[in-house]
Scaffold this motif. Structure first.
Motif, short mmCIF file in Angstrom:
data_model
loop_
_atom_site.label_atom_id
_atom_site.label_comp_id
_atom_site.label_asym_id
_atom_site.label_seq_id
_atom_site.Cartn_x
_atom_site.Cartn_y
_atom_site.Cartn_z
N LEU A 79 0.90 -1.25 -0.06
CA LEU A 79 0.01 0.18 0.00
C LEU A 79 0.78 1.31 -0.13
N GLU A 80 1.84 1.38 0.75
CA GLU A 80 2.75 2.41 0.94
C GLU A 80 3.27 2.64 -0.61
N GLN A 81 3.86 1.38 -1.15
CA GLN A 81 4.65 1.64 -2.48
C GLN A 81 3.69 2.13 -3.69
N MET A 82 2.24 1.72 -3.59
CA MET A 82 1.49 1.80 -4.60
C MET A 82 0.82 3.31 -4.62
N ILE A 83 0.68 3.92 -3.29
CA ILE A 83 -0.44 4.95 -3.09
C ILE A 83 0.87 6.27 -2.91
N ASP A 84 0.46 7.17 -3.67
CA ASP A 84 1.29 8.39 -3.83
C ASP A 84 1.14 9.01 -2.28
N ASP A 85 1.89 9.31 -1.65
CA ASP A 85 1.75 10.17 0.03
C ASP A 85 0.92 9.41 0.71
N TYR A 86 1.00 8.06 0.87
CA TYR A 86 0.27 7.34 1.52
C TYR A 86 0.08 7.57 2.95
N LYS A 87 1.36 8.06 3.66
CA LYS A 87 1.16 8.17 4.72
C LYS A 87 0.33 9.44 5.37
N ASN A 88 0.21 10.29 4.25
CA ASN A 88 -0.78 11.45 4.62
C ASN A 88 -2.09 11.32 4.56
N LYS A 89 -2.55 10.07 3.65
CA LYS A 89 -3.84 9.84 3.27
C LYS A 89 -4.53 8.74 4.19
N LYS A 90 -5.82 8.80 4.17
CA LYS A 90 -6.83 7.65 4.62
C LYS A 90 -7.21 7.03 3.01
N ILE A 91 -7.54 5.63 3.65
CA ILE A 91 -7.90 4.88 2.30
C ILE A 91 -9.40 4.57 2.52
N HIS A 92 -10.09 4.26 1.39
CA HIS A 92 -11.33 3.65 1.44
C HIS A 92 -10.98 2.14 0.92
N LEU A 93 -11.84 1.08 1.39
CA LEU A 93 -11.44 -0.17 0.97
C LEU A 93 -12.75 -0.75 0.15
N LEU A 94 -12.62 -1.29 -0.95
CA LEU A 94 -13.57 -2.28 -1.55
C LEU A 94 -13.02 -3.70 -1.89
N CYS A 95 -13.86 -4.54 -1.12
CA CYS A 95 -13.23 -6.15 -1.08
C CYS A 95 -14.22 -6.81 -1.48
N TYR A 96 -13.56 -7.89 -2.27
CA TYR A 96 -14.79 -9.02 -2.74
C TYR A 96 -14.16 -10.11 -2.49
N SER A 97 -15.17 -11.18 -1.82
CA SER A 97 -14.80 -12.36 -1.79
C SER A 97 -13.70 -12.47 -0.69
N MET A 98 -12.56 -13.46 -1.44
CA MET A 98 -11.22 -13.65 -0.56
C MET A 98 -10.65 -12.49 -0.18
N GLY A 99 -10.84 -11.22 -1.28
CA GLY A 99 -10.18 -10.00 -0.78
C GLY A 99 -10.80 -9.28 0.52
N GLY A 100 -12.00 -9.80 0.91
CA GLY A 100 -12.57 -9.30 2.12
C GLY A 100 -11.58 -9.70 3.50
N ARG A 101 -11.17 -10.98 3.32
CA ARG A 101 -10.43 -11.40 4.36
C ARG A 101 -9.22 -10.54 4.47
#
Length: 273
Positions: A79-101
């Motif tokens: 998540l830190e590597q993918m998201i620009d300025d990750y440490k200063n942002k909050k994220i929204h999650l959208l998770c399906y099936s196994m991704g829910g775990r």
């Protein structure tokens, strides 16, 4: 959506990025699927969100060259590597099936980083005995590996249990869909074993939701015989101000274009709270 790659130890992870909104949406797919399953949402959410959709190990374009373990800390580093300025942002999650775990595990581990969470037929809300035996114990994992190589005895047992009424027909068909196909058996062993460290502790998840006041929306299919809506109502109990459950006239496959409106509504309603 545009494809990018990032390195994690010996693995190369693939992810898609799209949209231009100020909110950050992380999408986590189901077993045997890939990040591209979320692509249809860009036209619906791209103005409000910048969307990141990751390919898990053994899925999509991700190249997994490690041992059969993907740790939760690895997901957090990605998540830190993918998201620009990750440490200063909050994220929204959208998770399906196994991704829910995986998403539930993130709610438990980094709740301070999560703004909202939307789950579609999420795995991880109930501890399945067979999954626990196959992935969390050495003897069980050895038996699991043997069974995926020589599945005849297990197929026979499933049929006996079905005739006795101990498992329903839908579950029996679901099991046979995997064990009757060698490639699917191999995939099942690799994926289950690699992802076994994502085992959310639901009481702690609930505590974190309440403590951090995280809006959570759980969507289920009324006709889903594997991930039951009852699991969602169990998580909701005692956390009603923050956890919402919606049951759709559907089976397990909720991540579809026809459900775009309800998915968008779930995400945006949570975001506006």
């Amino acid at each position: 959506m545009q494809r990018f790659f990032t390195e994690y130890e010996q693995a190369t992870f693939s992810y898609l990025k799209g949209g231009s909104g100020k909110e950050v949406l992380v999408c986590l797919h189901g077993f045997g699927e890939e990040a591209a399953k979320f692509a249809f949402l860009e036209k619906h959410l791209g103005d409000a969100f910048t969307i990141y959709a990751l390919d898990f190990p053994w899925h999509g374009e991700t190249k997994w060259h490690k041992t059969l373990t993907f740790p939760t800390k690895g997901m957090m580093l990605l998540l830190e590597q993918m998201i620009d300025d990750y440490k200063n942002k909050k994220i929204h999650l959208l998770c399906y099936s196994m991704g829910g775990r995986v998403g539930l595990s993130l709610l438990e581990r980094i709740p301070q980083q999560i703004e909202t969470a939307t789950f579609l037929a999420p795995d991880g809300l109930k501890v399945n005995f067979w999954y626990w035996l196959a992935t969390q114990t050495g003897a069980g994992n050895s038996l699991f590996r043997f069974t995926m190589q020589y599945p005849q005895w297990f197929a026979w047992m499933v049929d006996v249990l079905k005739r006795a009424g101990w498992i329903n027909i839908s579950v029996a068909k679901f099991v046979h869909a995997y064990i009757d196909n060698k490639k699917m058996r191999d995939d099942l062993y690799r994926i289950w074993t690699t992802m076994r460290k994502f085992r959310p502790h639901l009481q702690q998840v609930k505590q974190q939701i309440i403590k951090h006041r995280i809006p959570v929306h759980l969507l289920f299919g009324e006709y889903d015989r594997v991930i039951l809506p009852a699991y969602g109502f169990r998580l909701q109990k005692g956390a009603e101000p923050f956890v919402r459950v919606t049951v759709l006239k559907s089976g397990h496959q909720l991540l579809k274009e026809k459900n775009a409106a309800i998915i968008v509504q779930a995400l945006t309603a949570a975001t506006l709270k």
